[in-house]
Design a protein around this motif. Structure first.
Motif, PDB file in Angstrom:
ATOM      1  N   ILE A 153       0.876  -1.194   0.067  1.00 19.69           N
ATOM      2  CA  ILE A 153      -0.094   0.158   0.076  1.00 19.69           C
ATOM      3  C   ILE A 153       0.785   1.202  -0.073  1.00 19.69           C
ATOM      4  CG2 ILE A 153      -1.767   1.225   1.266  1.00 19.69           C
ATOM      5  CD1 ILE A 153      -2.985  -1.337   2.337  1.00 19.69           C
ATOM      6  N   ILE A 154       2.100   1.064   0.868  1.00 18.34           N
ATOM      7  CA  ILE A 154       2.991   2.423   0.778  1.00 18.34           C
ATOM      8  C   ILE A 154       3.438   2.670  -0.491  1.00 18.34           C
ATOM      9  CG2 ILE A 154       5.065   3.319   1.670  1.00 18.34           C
ATOM     10  CD1 ILE A 154       4.256   1.972   4.442  1.00 18.34           C
ATOM     11  N   ALA A 155       3.929   1.431  -1.094  1.00 17.81           N
ATOM     12  CA  ALA A 155       4.696   1.615  -2.346  1.00 17.81           C
ATOM     13  C   ALA A 155       3.572   1.882  -3.711  1.00 17.81           C
ATOM     14  CB  ALA A 155       5.291   0.130  -2.794  1.00 17.81           C
ATOM     15  N   PHE A 156       2.527   1.326  -3.822  1.00 16.72           N
ATOM     16  CA  PHE A 156       1.606   1.403  -4.850  1.00 16.72           C
ATOM     17  C   PHE A 156       0.435   2.272  -4.630  1.00 16.72           C
ATOM     18  CE2 PHE A 156       3.705  -2.883  -5.279  1.00 16.72           C
ATOM     19  CZ  PHE A 156       4.292  -2.733  -6.525  1.00 16.72           C
ATOM     20  N   GLY A 157       0.162   2.676  -3.381  1.00 15.79           N
ATOM     21  CA  GLY A 157      -0.911   3.388  -2.879  1.00 15.79           C
ATOM     22  C   GLY A 157      -2.236   2.445  -2.928  1.00 15.79           C
ATOM     23  N   ILE A 158      -3.313   2.918  -2.559  1.00 16.01           N
ATOM     24  CA  ILE A 158      -4.666   2.267  -2.534  1.00 16.01           C
ATOM     25  C   ILE A 158      -4.949   2.268  -3.831  1.00 16.01           C
ATOM     26  CG2 ILE A 158      -7.014   2.235  -1.485  1.00 16.01           C
ATOM     27  CD1 ILE A 158      -5.918   3.931   0.622  1.00 16.01           C
ATOM     28  N   THR A 159      -4.597   0.981  -4.650  1.00 12.94           N
ATOM     29  CA  THR A 159      -4.730   0.937  -6.093  1.00 12.94           C
ATOM     30  C   THR A 159      -5.094  -0.603  -6.289  1.00 12.94           C
ATOM     31  OG1 THR A 159      -2.424   0.751  -6.759  1.00 12.94           O
ATOM     32  CG2 THR A 159      -3.385   2.775  -6.847  1.00 12.94           C
ATOM     33  N   THR A 160      -5.233  -0.889  -7.715  1.00 14.10           N
ATOM     34  CA  THR A 160      -5.289  -2.339  -8.004  1.00 14.10           C
ATOM     35  C   THR A 160      -4.168  -2.937  -8.067  1.00 14.10           C
ATOM     36  OG1 THR A 160      -7.357  -1.868  -9.388  1.00 14.10           O
ATOM     37  CG2 THR A 160      -6.354  -3.879  -9.856  1.00 14.10           C
ATOM     38  N   THR A 161      -3.011  -2.130  -8.212  1.00 18.84           N
ATOM     39  CA  THR A 161      -1.543  -2.786  -8.168  1.00 18.84           C
ATOM     40  C   THR A 161      -1.356  -3.288  -7.157  1.00 18.84           C
ATOM     41  OG1 THR A 161      -1.056  -0.994  -9.788  1.00 18.84           O
ATOM     42  CG2 THR A 161       0.806  -2.183  -8.595  1.00 18.84           C
ATOM     43  N   ALA A 162      -1.684  -2.690  -5.956  1.00 17.81           N
ATOM     44  CA  ALA A 162      -1.325  -3.166  -4.422  1.00 17.81           C
ATOM     45  C   ALA A 162      -2.147  -4.448  -4.338  1.00 17.81           C
ATOM     46  CB  ALA A 162      -1.825  -2.093  -3.397  1.00 17.81           C
ATOM     47  N   GLU A 236      -8.415  -6.180  -0.267  1.00 14.43           N
ATOM     48  CA  GLU A 236      -9.266  -5.031  -0.450  1.00 14.43           C
ATOM     49  C   GLU A 236      -9.867  -4.640   1.128  1.00 14.43           C
ATOM     50  OE1 GLU A 236     -11.272  -5.914  -4.779  1.00 14.43           O
ATOM     51  OE2 GLU A 236     -12.062  -7.124  -3.160  1.00 14.43           O
ATOM     52  N   ILE A 237      -9.778  -5.911   2.114  1.00 10.14           N
ATOM     53  CA  ILE A 237     -10.385  -5.760   3.512  1.00 10.14           C
ATOM     54  C   ILE A 237      -9.340  -4.606   4.056  1.00 10.14           C
ATOM     55  CG2 ILE A 237     -10.363  -6.759   5.616  1.00 10.14           C
ATOM     56  CD1 ILE A 237     -11.635  -9.226   4.020  1.00 10.14           C
ATOM     57  N   ILE A 238      -8.167  -4.820   4.183  1.00 10.40           N
ATOM     58  CA  ILE A 238      -6.988  -3.947   4.606  1.00 10.40           C
ATOM     59  C   ILE A 238      -7.214  -2.469   4.228  1.00 10.40           C
ATOM     60  CG2 ILE A 238      -4.644  -3.620   5.044  1.00 10.40           C
ATOM     61  CD1 ILE A 238      -4.200  -6.626   4.705  1.00 10.40           C
ATOM     62  N   ALA A 239      -7.260  -2.313   2.911  1.00 11.52           N
ATOM     63  CA  ALA A 239      -7.433  -0.953   2.440  1.00 11.52           C
ATOM     64  C   ALA A 239      -7.808  -1.084   0.713  1.00 11.52           C
ATOM     65  CB  ALA A 239      -6.035  -0.327   2.432  1.00 11.52           C
ATOM     66  N   SER A 240      -9.074  -0.498   0.330  1.00 16.40           N
ATOM     67  CA  SER A 240      -9.244  -0.305  -0.939  1.00 16.40           C
ATOM     68  C   SER A 240     -10.357   0.678  -1.140  1.00 16.40           C
ATOM     69  CB  SER A 240      -9.652  -1.932  -1.462  1.00 16.40           C
ATOM     70  OG  SER A 240     -10.149  -1.856  -2.742  1.00 16.40           O
ATOM     71  N   LYS A 241     -10.606   1.035  -2.300  1.00 20.60           N
ATOM     72  CA  LYS A 241     -11.303   1.994  -2.761  1.00 20.60           C
ATOM     73  C   LYS A 241     -12.776   1.466  -3.220  1.00 20.60           C
ATOM     74  CE  LYS A 241      -7.946   5.819  -3.996  1.00 20.60           C
ATOM     75  NZ  LYS A 241      -7.735   6.569  -5.062  1.00 20.60           N
ATOM     76  N   LEU A 244     -15.172  -6.310  -3.398  1.00 23.39           N
ATOM     77  CA  LEU A 244     -15.938  -6.901  -2.543  1.00 23.39           C
ATOM     78  C   LEU A 244     -15.360  -7.065  -1.096  1.00 23.39           C
ATOM     79  CD1 LEU A 244     -16.744 -10.201  -4.852  1.00 23.39           C
ATOM     80  CD2 LEU A 244     -18.326  -8.122  -4.423  1.00 23.39           C
ATOM     81  N   GLY A 245     -14.105  -7.001  -0.889  1.00 31.14           N
ATOM     82  CA  GLY A 245     -13.377  -6.942   0.432  1.00 31.14           C
ATOM     83  C   GLY A 245     -13.864  -5.506   0.983  1.00 31.14           C
ATOM     84  N   GLN A 246     -13.922  -4.648   0.139  1.00 35.51           N
ATOM     85  CA  GLN A 246     -14.123  -3.235   0.865  1.00 35.51           C
ATOM     86  C   GLN A 246     -15.338  -3.116   1.330  1.00 35.51           C
ATOM     87  OE1 GLN A 246     -16.138  -0.668  -0.767  1.00 35.51           O
ATOM     88  NE2 GLN A 246     -15.655   0.817   0.801  1.00 35.51           N
ATOM     89  N   LEU A 247     -16.450  -3.876   0.561  1.00 26.95           N
ATOM     90  CA  LEU A 247     -17.947  -3.802   0.791  1.00 26.95           C
ATOM     91  C   LEU A 247     -18.068  -4.454   2.228  1.00 26.95           C
ATOM     92  CD1 LEU A 247     -19.959  -4.336  -2.304  1.00 26.95           C
ATOM     93  CD2 LEU A 247     -19.276  -2.341  -1.064  1.00 26.95           C
ATOM     94  N   ILE A 248     -17.376  -5.614   2.614  1.00 28.07           N
ATOM     95  CA  ILE A 248     -17.230  -6.593   3.733  1.00 28.07           C
ATOM     96  C   ILE A 248     -16.870  -5.451   4.816  1.00 28.07           C
ATOM     97  CG2 ILE A 248     -16.376  -8.339   5.116  1.00 28.07           C
ATOM     98  CD1 ILE A 248     -16.129 -10.124   2.549  1.00 28.07           C
ATOM     99  N   MET A 249     -15.999  -4.849   4.872  1.00 32.71           N
ATOM    100  CA  MET A 249     -15.429  -3.755   5.772  1.00 32.71           C
ATOM    101  C   MET A 249     -16.438  -2.619   5.971  1.00 32.71           C
ATOM    102  SD  MET A 249     -12.953  -5.047   7.119  1.00 32.71           S
ATOM    103  CE  MET A 249     -12.642  -3.537   8.214  1.00 32.71           C
TER     104      MET A 249
END
Length: 294
Positions: A153-162, A236-241, A244-249
């Motif tokens: 996340i630090i290297a790529f940001g909150i992106t698909t790449t991470a 996605e649960i940890i950090a995502s914009k 599906l993981g972001q929806l769970i959180m």
């Protein structure tokens, strides 16, 4: 008169042979049709049994909630979950999140499969190099992937790449291990015999080692696709914009457990479908192989 009788007998023989051939063909056709009908019947029985398991599971779920056998905070009826899924689908939220998750899953799977298979086969062909690198590969594989998520996340940001990076680190070792094991499973006697018969190293690889390794590689691909999905959802649960993981959180934070259960149900269906797809592809690719003895 004798000649006439002989001629008639000779003319009857082809007719009799033709009739026997036609009769044999008809019997084979009936046997094939019967086998097809039995296979279709077995398929329907299996589908009905699986549907019965689903209905029983929903009935047990409904019973447990209605009787108050679960904590009140977890008391969510199946109808509430399905109502949430319908609303989320109609709003477009579920579709958008599913597309984002599957996009990252497939990218991670393709990249990890290519790198893992190539590196695994290379290590299988170079045992000395493998012995040198083995301690480092084991050390990397033993690291908890979730601990790497903040780094990505630090290297790529909150992106698909991470998300792709985290899933890649999980899947690549699975494919590497299976490809290496598949190459190593080639029969040494067959290898020596092929060498004595004049086979080149390239022929040994493509005609002896690779066909033997394909089942092991496909087993890794089937597992790797599921783990790619799990890795992306974890990221996605940890950090995502979006995902599906972001929806769970999101719904966990809002204490809307019908949303959490609904997303988990969607993930379960996606996982089952991916596994079925890879199994069907594996059967088609390996159709040339004889069935295993039981």
């Amino acid at each position: 008169m004798t000649e006439t009788v002989l001629t008639a007998s000779e003319t009857e023989r082809p007719t009799t042979a033709t009739e026997e051939a036609m009769s044999t063909s008809r019997r084979k056709g009936r046997a094939q049709r019967g086998s097809t009908r039995r296979a279709a019947l077995r398929g329907w029985r299996l589908a009905l049994a699986q549907l019965g398991v689903l209905v029983a599971w929903l009935a047990v779920w409904q019973l447990v909630v209605s009787r108050g056998w679960t904590p009140s905070v977890l008391a969510v009826y199946p109808s509430e979950v399905f109502s949430f899924l319908k609303t989320s689908y109609q709003s477009g939220e579920l579709v958008e999140a599913t597309v984002a998750t599957m996009y990252a899953t497939l990218i991670a799977f393709v990249l990890a499969s290519f790198v893992g298979v190539v590196v695994g086969i290379s290590l299988g062909l170079m045992p000395r190099t493998e012995r040198v690198l083995q301690p480092y590969l084991d050390a990397l594989n033993s690291m908890p992937r979730i601990a790497l998520a903040p780094v990505f996340i630090i290297a790529f940001g909150i992106t698909t790449t991470a998300k792709v990076a985290l899933a890649f680190t999980i899947v690549v070792f699975i494919l590497m291990s299976n490809a290496r094991a598949g190459i190593r499973s080639a029969d040494p006697d067959v290898m020596r015999l092929s060498t004595v018969l004049g086979a080149s190293k390239l022929q040994l690889f493509f005609k002896v080692m690779l066909p033997v390794a394909v089942p092991s590689i496909f087993a890794g691909l089937r597992i790797g696709l599921i783990y790619s999905l799990l890795g992306v959802v974890t990221a996605e649960i940890i950090a995502s914009k979006i995902g599906l993981g972001q929806l769970i959180m999101k719904y966990s934070g809002l204490y809307q457990l019908e949303g959490v259960f609904g997303i988990l149900l969607v993930l379960a269906v996606i996982g089952a479908l991916l596994n079925m797809l890879m199994s069907a592809l594996e059967r088609w690719i390996l159709r040339y192989q004889p069935p295993a003895d039981h």
